[in-house]
Write an enzyme that holds these catalytic residues in place. Structure first.
Site, PDB file in Angstrom:
ATOM      1  CB  CYS A 171      -0.947   0.005   1.191  1.00  0.00           C
ATOM      2  SG  CYS A 171      -1.980  -1.469   1.313  1.00  0.00           S
TER       3      CYS A 171
ATOM      4  CG  HIS B 184      -3.323   3.274   2.251  1.00  0.00           C
ATOM      5  ND1 HIS B 184      -3.809   2.788   1.063  1.00  0.00           N
ATOM      6  CD2 HIS B 184      -3.320   2.225   3.121  1.00  0.00           C
ATOM      7  CE1 HIS B 184      -4.084   1.501   1.194  1.00  0.00           C
ATOM      8  NE2 HIS B 184      -3.801   1.136   2.432  1.00  0.00           N
TER       9      HIS B 184
ATOM     10  CG  ASN C 171      -6.476  -1.299   1.496  1.00  0.00           C
ATOM     11  OD1 ASN C 171      -5.805  -0.865   0.566  1.00  0.00           O
ATOM     12  ND2 ASN C 171      -5.923  -1.694   2.632  1.00  0.00           N
TER      13      ASN C 171
END
Length: 335
Positions: free
Chosen positions: A121, A257, A287
């Site tokens: 990520c 994020h 996500n």
């Protein structure tokens, strides 16, 4: 805490952004009908209401190429002078050829240097830092950076602890010269392998941290990752602002994020930033790992939220365990 530095050389910033999300919307009701969960349970713990899933056979390079084409609809000349393509992904089409090379071929950049960055990520921020460094070193005039993921294929769709969290998508950005006073002001990058067992994806590895299982799917210790994320996102973001010679009070927009709404809310509280000044699309995409920050950037640009000269703070965390942050003065020409 980590490698950090103010940027040097000519001003380098974002010249154009684009994004793509597959049309297949998977709501919380889909999982509530199959697993021991509910819409209320998912929303209250994560903030996620739906996510996108790629079609069967649709790869990360395909999503990435769509994102680049979207970028070109608003900036048709953005790829002129691009001599390097960097792709951040933890779900590559293959170990080689690189997903970056496949995207480059699809969008007419054959011959450009192309390579992947694998930092889960945090990947898009790492890729931005590398792209900036190539330009500062005189090795590239413009760099295409893509974050693209098909995370739905990396998680066990029967595991309520991971299946509900992740979605698929892609975002793209072209880095290049911007007027003085704009662009990237600092980068912060770091990793701590002692946290590796808390979030990992086996891939083709033959060796894993002691105590981890050899399963084929992404595995996550949600409690430990949450604690790490709350601490690290705030620390790295504050460090990036210090390296840029500013305080967090000068932040106009936080682009984090998109992993958990409570993590984003905690960052806003720490910085004294109104919640509406954080770019959040977690509720609709989940996500998307390395694609989450560029997807959020693109959405904010299309909505006209960023104004010329706005102070942006980009911050993320992920497998490694890793983290990254960047201070960026927005150049209005990228809108």
């Amino acid at each position: 805490m980590s490698a950090a530095a103010p940027t040097s050389g000519p001003a380098t910033g974002l010249l154009a952004v684009g994004a793509y999300a597959p049309p297949n919307v998977v709501t919380n009701a889909h999982y509530a009908a199959r697993l021991d969960t509910s819409d209320e349970w998912i929303v209250s713990r994560t903030g996620i209401r739906e996510r996108r899933h790629a079609a069967a056979g649709e790869t990360s390079s395909a999503l990435g190429a769509h994102a680049v084409r979207d970028l070109l609809t608003r900036h048709p000349d953005a790829l002129e002078g691009v001599s390097a393509v960097i792709c951040a992904t933890s779900s590559p089409d293959a170990m080689f050829p690189s997903t970056a090379a496949l995207i480059a071929g699809e969008v007419g950049l054959r011959g450009a240097a192309a390579f992947d960055v694998s930092v889960a990520c945090s990947g898009f921020l790492y890729a931005l830092a590398v792209g900036h460094s190539l330009i500062a070193a005189g090795l590239a005039g413009r760099v295409l950076v893509v974050g693209t993921e098909v995370m739905s294929g990396t998680v066990d769709q029967e595991d309520r602890n991971t299946a509900i969290l992740f979605g698929d998508g892609a975002g793209a950005a072209v880095l290049g010269p911007v007027p003085a006073g704009y662009g990237f002001q600092s980068f912060v990058l770091g990793a701590d392998s002692s946290g590796g067992p808390h979030l990992y994806l086996r891939g083709s590895a033959l060796r894993l941290p002691a105590g981890t299982e050899m399963g084929p799917y992404l595995t996550q210790n949600g409690r430990e990752v949450f604690k790490f994320a709350v601490r690290t996102l705030g620390d790295s973001a504050e460090q990036a602002m210090r390296e840029a010679g500013m305080s967090t009070a000068q932040i106009d927009w936080l682009v984090p994020h998109q992993a958990n709404r409570r993590i984003i809310d905690a960052a806003c509280e720490r910085f004294g930033l109104p919640l509406e000044r954080a770019v959040v699309n977690l509720d609709r995409y989940g996500n998307t790992s390395a694609a989450s920050i560029p997807l959020a950037l693109d959405e904010a640009v299309k909505a006209g939220r960023f104004k010329d000269g706005d102070q942006l703070l980009l911050a993320g965390f992920g497998g490694g365990l890793s983290w990254g942050a960047a201070a960026l003065r927005w150049w209005g020409g990228a809108g």
